[in-house]
Design an enzyme around this catalytic site. Sequence first.
Site, PDB file in Angstrom:
ATOM      1  N   ASP A 185       2.684 -25.679 -41.805  1.00  0.00           N
ATOM      2  CA  ASP A 185       1.408 -25.948 -42.466  1.00  0.00           C
ATOM      3  C   ASP A 185       0.335 -25.187 -41.693  1.00  0.00           C
ATOM      4  O   ASP A 185       0.255 -25.295 -40.471  1.00  0.00           O
ATOM      5  CB  ASP A 185       1.129 -27.451 -42.442  1.00  0.00           C
ATOM      6  CG  ASP A 185      -0.045 -27.868 -43.312  1.00  0.00           C
ATOM      7  OD1 ASP A 185      -1.086 -27.189 -43.266  1.00  0.00           O
ATOM      8  OD2 ASP A 185       0.085 -28.879 -44.009  1.00  0.00           O
ATOM      9  N   HIS A 205       5.775 -33.410 -46.210  1.00  0.00           N
ATOM     10  CA  HIS A 205       5.199 -33.077 -44.910  1.00  0.00           C
ATOM     11  C   HIS A 205       6.116 -33.634 -43.823  1.00  0.00           C
ATOM     12  O   HIS A 205       6.450 -34.827 -43.851  1.00  0.00           O
ATOM     13  CB  HIS A 205       3.821 -33.737 -44.725  1.00  0.00           C
ATOM     14  CG  HIS A 205       2.762 -33.252 -45.644  1.00  0.00           C
ATOM     15  ND1 HIS A 205       1.863 -32.274 -45.269  1.00  0.00           N
ATOM     16  CD2 HIS A 205       2.435 -33.619 -46.904  1.00  0.00           C
ATOM     17  CE1 HIS A 205       1.018 -32.058 -46.275  1.00  0.00           C
ATOM     18  NE2 HIS A 205       1.351 -32.862 -47.273  1.00  0.00           N
ATOM     19  N   HIS A 259       6.150 -31.472 -52.574  1.00  0.00           N
ATOM     20  CA  HIS A 259       6.370 -31.070 -51.187  1.00  0.00           C
ATOM     21  C   HIS A 259       6.403 -32.280 -50.265  1.00  0.00           C
ATOM     22  O   HIS A 259       5.856 -33.328 -50.570  1.00  0.00           O
ATOM     23  CB  HIS A 259       5.315 -30.062 -50.708  1.00  0.00           C
ATOM     24  CG  HIS A 259       3.899 -30.536 -50.778  1.00  0.00           C
ATOM     25  ND1 HIS A 259       3.200 -30.660 -51.961  1.00  0.00           N
ATOM     26  CD2 HIS A 259       3.040 -30.910 -49.807  1.00  0.00           C
ATOM     27  CE1 HIS A 259       1.961 -31.075 -51.708  1.00  0.00           C
ATOM     28  NE2 HIS A 259       1.844 -31.252 -50.406  1.00  0.00           N
TER      29      HIS A 259
END
Length: 129
Positions: A29, A95, A93
């Site tokens: 990220d 994390h 998605h």
Amino acid sequence: MSTIFRKIVRGELPCYKIAEDSQFMAFLDVNPNTKGHTLCIPKKEVDKLFDLEEGAYQELMRFSRKVALALEKTVPCKRVGMAVVGLEVPHAHVHLIPLNSMDDMNFSNKYHMEDEEFKELAKSVHVNL
């Protein structure tokens, strides 16, 4: 709908790739909560995580687990946490966030990294696919 993640999958935008197979991709990220904060995505563009077909959902979790285990070996942390928010980018998605405290899951807190640090970290994470 062509999201930023779709552009990354197509190679139209750069990323700090950690792992990739025929269905999924993991990359750091660029606005991380902590060092090693990684996103795992399906290459197929699906808006919401729970809209994935059952098999694809299970495979994304399996892929994410492999990435999390590799992160835990590379980034000093007590554990790797997982979050699914889904509001920032309309592309499913997960994390994966290396954790040392509960504050590390706070998406308002950000960890600054330079380009070289991102590159070195991406090279150092070895995922067994």
